[in-house]
Design a protein around this motif. Structure first.
Motif, PDB file in Angstrom:
ATOM      1  N   ILE A 174       0.817  -1.048   0.020  1.00 16.89           N
ATOM      2  CA  ILE A 174       0.027   0.040  -0.011  1.00 16.89           C
ATOM      3  C   ILE A 174       0.910   1.161  -0.048  1.00 16.89           C
ATOM      4  O   ILE A 174       0.526   2.420  -0.580  1.00 16.89           O
ATOM      5  CB  ILE A 174      -0.965   0.014   1.197  1.00 16.89           C
ATOM      6  CG1 ILE A 174      -1.885   1.150   1.032  1.00 16.89           C
ATOM      7  CG2 ILE A 174      -0.108  -0.041   2.530  1.00 16.89           C
ATOM      8  CD1 ILE A 174      -2.855   0.893  -0.358  1.00 16.89           C
TER       9      ILE A 174
ATOM     10  N   VAL B 253      -3.505   5.207   4.055  1.00 20.38           N
ATOM     11  CA  VAL B 253      -3.984   6.207   3.113  1.00 20.38           C
ATOM     12  C   VAL B 253      -4.556   7.507   3.586  1.00 20.38           C
ATOM     13  O   VAL B 253      -5.402   7.230   4.333  1.00 20.38           O
ATOM     14  CB  VAL B 253      -4.888   5.491   2.110  1.00 20.38           C
ATOM     15  CG1 VAL B 253      -5.613   6.485   0.970  1.00 20.38           C
ATOM     16  CG2 VAL B 253      -4.066   4.138   1.629  1.00 20.38           C
TER      17      VAL B 253
ATOM     18  N   SER C 264      -4.098  -4.697   2.606  1.00 25.28           N
ATOM     19  CA  SER C 264      -5.049  -3.571   2.760  1.00 25.28           C
ATOM     20  C   SER C 264      -4.342  -2.819   3.903  1.00 25.28           C
ATOM     21  O   SER C 264      -3.739  -3.155   4.822  1.00 25.28           O
ATOM     22  CB  SER C 264      -6.260  -4.070   3.093  1.00 25.28           C
ATOM     23  OG  SER C 264      -7.254  -2.954   3.974  1.00 25.28           O
ATOM     24  N   CYS C 265      -4.385  -1.524   3.915  1.00 21.34           N
ATOM     25  CA  CYS C 265      -3.891  -0.825   4.893  1.00 21.34           C
ATOM     26  C   CYS C 265      -4.739  -0.761   6.155  1.00 21.34           C
ATOM     27  O   CYS C 265      -4.525  -0.355   7.123  1.00 21.34           O
ATOM     28  CB  CYS C 265      -3.888   0.717   4.587  1.00 21.34           C
ATOM     29  SG  CYS C 265      -5.242   1.883   4.717  1.00 21.34           S
ATOM     30  N   GLY C 266      -5.826  -1.144   6.005  1.00 27.78           N
ATOM     31  CA  GLY C 266      -7.068  -1.330   7.082  1.00 27.78           C
ATOM     32  C   GLY C 266      -7.729  -0.235   7.463  1.00 27.78           C
ATOM     33  O   GLY C 266      -8.554  -0.315   8.282  1.00 27.78           O
ATOM     34  N   LYS C 267      -7.747   0.776   6.531  1.00 24.40           N
ATOM     35  CA  LYS C 267      -8.707   1.901   7.075  1.00 24.40           C
ATOM     36  C   LYS C 267     -10.073   1.981   6.790  1.00 24.40           C
ATOM     37  O   LYS C 267     -10.997   2.315   7.482  1.00 24.40           O
ATOM     38  CB  LYS C 267      -7.996   3.101   6.292  1.00 24.40           C
ATOM     39  CG  LYS C 267      -8.457   4.651   6.731  1.00 24.40           C
ATOM     40  CD  LYS C 267      -7.639   5.745   6.328  1.00 24.40           C
ATOM     41  CE  LYS C 267      -7.798   7.021   6.715  1.00 24.40           C
ATOM     42  NZ  LYS C 267      -7.026   7.953   6.763  1.00 24.40           N
ATOM     43  N   CYS C 268     -10.611   1.098   5.633  1.00 25.20           N
ATOM     44  CA  CYS C 268     -11.999   1.290   5.546  1.00 25.20           C
ATOM     45  C   CYS C 268     -12.300  -0.233   5.383  1.00 25.20           C
ATOM     46  O   CYS C 268     -11.974  -1.392   4.955  1.00 25.20           O
ATOM     47  CB  CYS C 268     -12.156   2.049   4.275  1.00 25.20           C
ATOM     48  SG  CYS C 268     -11.246   2.134   2.818  1.00 25.20           S
TER      49      CYS C 268
ATOM     50  N   CYS D  56     -12.847  -2.718   2.223  1.00 23.55           N
ATOM     51  CA  CYS D  56     -11.530  -3.335   1.695  1.00 23.55           C
ATOM     52  C   CYS D  56     -10.791  -4.321   2.607  1.00 23.55           C
ATOM     53  O   CYS D  56     -10.521  -5.467   2.140  1.00 23.55           O
ATOM     54  CB  CYS D  56     -10.397  -2.182   1.603  1.00 23.55           C
ATOM     55  SG  CYS D  56      -8.679  -2.717   1.339  1.00 23.55           S
TER      56      CYS D  56
ATOM     57  N   SER E 249     -14.765   2.065  -1.189  1.00 21.23           N
ATOM     58  CA  SER E 249     -13.239   2.239  -0.865  1.00 21.23           C
ATOM     59  C   SER E 249     -12.755   3.462  -0.937  1.00 21.23           C
ATOM     60  O   SER E 249     -12.989   4.279  -1.797  1.00 21.23           O
ATOM     61  CB  SER E 249     -12.618   1.226  -1.545  1.00 21.23           C
ATOM     62  OG  SER E 249     -12.841  -0.272  -1.252  1.00 21.23           O
ATOM     63  N   LEU E 250     -11.689   3.812  -0.040  1.00 21.90           N
ATOM     64  CA  LEU E 250     -11.206   5.202  -0.077  1.00 21.90           C
ATOM     65  C   LEU E 250     -10.070   5.192  -1.086  1.00 21.90           C
ATOM     66  O   LEU E 250      -9.890   6.436  -1.848  1.00 21.90           O
ATOM     67  CB  LEU E 250     -10.386   5.349   1.204  1.00 21.90           C
ATOM     68  CG  LEU E 250      -9.790   6.844   1.598  1.00 21.90           C
ATOM     69  CD1 LEU E 250     -10.907   7.939   1.228  1.00 21.90           C
ATOM     70  CD2 LEU E 250      -9.230   6.879   2.650  1.00 21.90           C
ATOM     71  N   CYS E 251      -9.619   4.126  -1.316  1.00 25.95           N
ATOM     72  CA  CYS E 251      -8.270   4.182  -2.456  1.00 25.95           C
ATOM     73  C   CYS E 251      -8.581   2.795  -3.566  1.00 25.95           C
ATOM     74  O   CYS E 251      -9.402   2.050  -3.204  1.00 25.95           O
ATOM     75  CB  CYS E 251      -6.748   4.278  -1.969  1.00 25.95           C
ATOM     76  SG  CYS E 251      -6.216   2.638  -1.555  1.00 25.95           S
TER      77      CYS E 251
ATOM     78  N   MET F 143      -6.809   0.396  -4.018  1.00 25.92           N
ATOM     79  CA  MET F 143      -6.611  -0.977  -3.596  1.00 25.92           C
ATOM     80  C   MET F 143      -7.801  -1.577  -3.366  1.00 25.92           C
ATOM     81  O   MET F 143      -8.247  -2.722  -4.120  1.00 25.92           O
ATOM     82  CB  MET F 143      -5.738  -0.953  -2.307  1.00 25.92           C
ATOM     83  CG  MET F 143      -5.475  -2.147  -1.606  1.00 25.92           C
ATOM     84  SD  MET F 143      -4.099  -2.913  -2.177  1.00 25.92           S
ATOM     85  CE  MET F 143      -4.539  -4.792  -2.309  1.00 25.92           C
ATOM     86  N   GLY F 144      -8.572  -1.219  -2.692  1.00 29.65           N
ATOM     87  CA  GLY F 144     -10.162  -2.010  -2.422  1.00 29.65           C
ATOM     88  C   GLY F 144     -10.956  -1.591  -3.456  1.00 29.65           C
ATOM     89  O   GLY F 144     -11.782  -2.363  -4.069  1.00 29.65           O
TER      90      GLY F 144
END
Ligand SMILES: Cc1cc2nc3c(=O)[nH]c(=O)nc-3n(C[C@H](O)[C@H](O)[C@H](O)COP(=O)(O)O)c2cc1C
Ligand code: SF4
Ligand code: FES
Lengths: 161, 517
Positions: free
Chosen positions: B269, B287, B440-444, B447, B485-487, B489-490
């Motif tokens: 990420i 992110v 995944s960065c785990g924020k949302c 994702c 998803s915010l970015c 990736m998801g």
């Protein structure tokens, strides 16, 4: 036996690593890399020292250390074998190679052999995608791996012991 | 007369024995008393021919490959030092169709020069771009880049000139140029090859960006999986300082520009630009939501140019040769050249730099030679792990951003991964979800959790557990990931999953019929 006071304590060694990065902006990652290069891993006991030196909370430092795949909580084996399992390497047999490595070493991806010699890890792309399956042994890149070639590399590493 | 022999130092070449070949040549030459100089060049990008050994002759550089160390005595016997006949002799390297048919701008020097020789760099046109830039106003340099049509090579294809212009126009005492060298996508290795093969080109590109935008510090965020690239770039930066190409009043610019290498720590990420900035600040690579865009509020909250390695490395030739020359290449809004990377199950894998617009089929079948296994091509994934899987039947698609987007695919970084007919597309779809869950960065939630659910759902479909209901569920999950998803990736993980389903439905059902409980 008297305590050898000429040996700096771990905390002192950590502080001297931090000192080397005083001028760096956002220095935590370079510091963690340096610590892992020097100690082979990032010990839980280093976290409070880093937090104090960098004026961060322990939770923040812990959060960073655990976010990144590279930082180990304990020492690795003498040989670290990373095998690529990303798409391009999968297309030329990476999964069979991983299965072979696990059988040969008698340990699973993500763990170290019982004798402490070899740590087997997965990685997603080493930038050698035209010459897969690819692997990395103690930082050295290998391409066009198959079971026989991997065995040869591991035998050579074992001999150097 | 000293004989010059070239043996690549590129890590891919070394991964199949180039170091041993170079030592064997040095050793055998010394034993025979021949006056030989071994130059460790970058790779020409014909990776199936590595290790590729070249000898400089009056007619040009003659290649032999792929060569193993044990073949060296026989090769020398056959007249390697004069370009003599041998089964591995390829002829003049520049005249091989793979080389002759390319339009190399970004990669013009890669494989030709000694990557850490500043004199080689100058002798092959290096610093001409920065020199010309310094005769212009910063705003004119920005305009030149805008006029060239150069779009970001990191995936999204955003025009570089617009980004530079924002940073140029945003006031600030401190501004940054950050080079994204995270290159985490499977099937991409051109960033690595450029850094290992022509690091001064990236340094020059960043120095031009600094001049154009008023930045005084630069960072190259280079992934830890590339230790050789890290070492080469650090060495080149030291040399650049010694030459006055960096630092105070670099190349007489009247400004200061300092350049640093920062090594990532194994997180896919962190290739996403805001996550990369967080990582550069010493934090977890989470992110950031945009706006604000990095050009206005970037590294440490300062105006920041974030560009991919190849975007920045394209700039020196644009400045040296002019925007019009660059914009004359390509098609539609995809101008200039792209460094395509042929990977996976491919006979002739490597880098191929050419103007946008060639068809995918031409690249894969003609230049790439089809699969390495010799079996039919079944699927091709373009643009990395978040890219679409295309079936062999749709490969006449021209390589340009818009044509790919129109076909629900993406060109991304120009990485092309080929699969033969033994591939199981259900397992590739499952892998895409698994990769997203792992990285995944785990924020949302869509994702982080959606990808885990995605893996489970594909497992059920393949196992024959209520396949219809689970296919509907998978579709819903993908929609949720795309929208929520915010970015990317998801947001883009559904791409490989849904394209696998769309084009290869038989892999999700027929093959597994009868295995249902
Ligand atoms: C999940 C994810 C991974 C990315 N990885 C990379 C990468 O490895 N290298 C890169 O240059 N850009 C990557 N990008 C794109 C960057 O966010 C950004 O758009 C790019 O670095 C901008 O540079 P450019 O305009 O020169 O392309 C990634 C984006 C996402 C969403
Ligand atoms: S989509 Fe995934 S990687 Fe991107 S911000 Fe959300 S959780 Fe992080
Ligand atoms: S996919 Fe394995 S090296 Fe890139």
């Amino acid at each position: 036996m008297p305590i050898d006071t000429s040996e700096p304590s771990m905390a002192d060694r950590v502080r001297s690593v931090v000192d080397r990065h005083r001028g760096d902006r956002g220095a935590l990652l370079p510091i963690l890399h340096s610590l892992q290069a020097e100690f082979g891993y990032v010990d839980q006991a280093m976290i409070p020292v880093l937090a104090a030196e960098l004026n961060l909370s322990r939770a923040e430092v812990h959060g960073v250390v655990t976010f990144y795949h590279d930082f180990r909580a304990e020492p690795a084996g003498r040989t670290v074998l990373k095998l690529c399992r990303a798409e391009a390497c999968q297309s030329v047999g990476a999964e069979d190679l991983v299965a072979h490595a696990e059988t040969r070493l008698g340990s699973k991806i993500g763990s170290t052999t019982a004798d402490g010699q070899v740590t087997l890890e997965q990685v997603f792309c080493l930038g050698n995608c035209a010459l897969g399956p690819a692997g990395q042994v103690n930082g050295r890149l290998y391409g066009r791996l198959d079971a026989a070639r991997l065995d040869g590399i591991l035998d050579a590493e074992a001999e150097r012991a | 007369m000293t004989i010059t022999i070239y043996v690549p130092r590129d890590s891919a070449a070394c991964s199949v024995g180039a170091d041993a070949v170079a030592s064997a040549i040095t050793r055998e030459a010394a034993a025979s008393g021949a006056d030989v100089r071994v130059v460790r060049n970058g790779s020409r990008g014909m990776l199936w021919l590595e290790p590729l050994v070249e000898v400089a002759t009056e007619a040009g550089r003659i290649g032999y490959g792929p060569v193993s160390a044990s073949e060296i005595p026989a090769l020398i016997e056959a007249g390697l030092f004069t370009g003599g006949a041998h089964g591995k002799r390829l002829g003049l390297v520049e005249e091989l169709p793979w080389m002759a048919d390319q339009q190399r701008l970004c990669f013009a020097r890669v494989g030709v020069t000694d990557p850490v020789s500043a004199d080689d760099y100058l002798a092959h046109g290096g610093m001409a771009g920065l020199r010309r830039a310094l005769t212009m106003d910063p705003a004119e340099v920005v305009k030149e880049v805008t006029d060239s049509g150069l779009r970001g090579r990191g995936g999204a294809g955003f025009p570089a000139g617009i980004k530079w212009n924002t940073v140029h126009n945003t006031p600030g005492e401190l501004k940054f140029v950050c080079c994204n060298a995270d290159e985490g996508d499977s099937g991409t290795f051109a960033d690595r090859m450029l850094i290992e093969g022509d690091p001064f080109c990236l340094i020059e590109g960043m120095a031009i960006a600094a001049y154009a935008t008023g930045a005084s510090e630069g960072y190259v965020y280079l992934r830890s999986e590339y230790p050789d690239a890290v070492a080469t770039l650090r060495q080149a930066i030291e040399i650049a300082y010694a030459r006055g190409w960096l630092g105070q009043d670099y190349l007489g610019s009247g400004q200061r520009f300092d350049l640093f290498v920062r090594v990532g720590a194994g997180a896919y990420i962190c290739g996403e630009e805001t996550s990369m900035l967080e990582s550069l600040e010493g934090k977890r690579g989470m992110v950031r939501s945009k706006p604000p865009i990095p050009a206005i509020t970037g590294l440490f909250g300062k105006p920041t140019v974030v560009n991919n390695v190849l975007t920045l490395a394209s700039v020196p030739s644009i400045l040296a040769q002019g925007a019009a020359a660059y914009a004359a290449l390509g098609v539609g809004r995809s101008l200039g050249t792209q460094v395509f990377q042929l990977a996976g199950n491919i006979k002739h894998g490597g880098v191929f730099e050419t103007a946008f617009g060639m068809s995918l089929a031409t690249l894969v079948n003609d230049y790439g030679g089809g699969t390495r296994s010799g079996r039919p091509v079944r699927a091709v994934q373009v643009g990395g792990p978040l890219g679409t899987y295309l079936p062999a039947s749709t490969m006449d698609l021209p390589l340009d951003y818009e044509a790919f987007a129109a076909a629900q695919a993406m060109l991304g970084h120009g990485g092309i991964v080929v699969f033969d007919d033994t591939v199981d597309m259900a397992s590739m779809a499952r892998f895409a979800m698994e990769f997203c869950a792992e990285e995944s960065c785990g924020k949302c939630t869509p994702c982080r959790v959606g990808s885990v659910r995605g893996v489970e759902t594909i497992d059920r479909i393949v196992a024959g557990v209520e396949p219809e209901a689970n296919l509907v569920l998978l579709g819903d999950l993908c929609e949720l990931m795309t929208d929520g998803s915010l970015c990317a990736m998801g947001g883009l993980t559904p791409n490989p999953v849904l394209s696998a389903l769309r084009h290869f439905p038989e892999d999700f059902t027929a093959r597994h019929e009868g295995t249902a409980p």
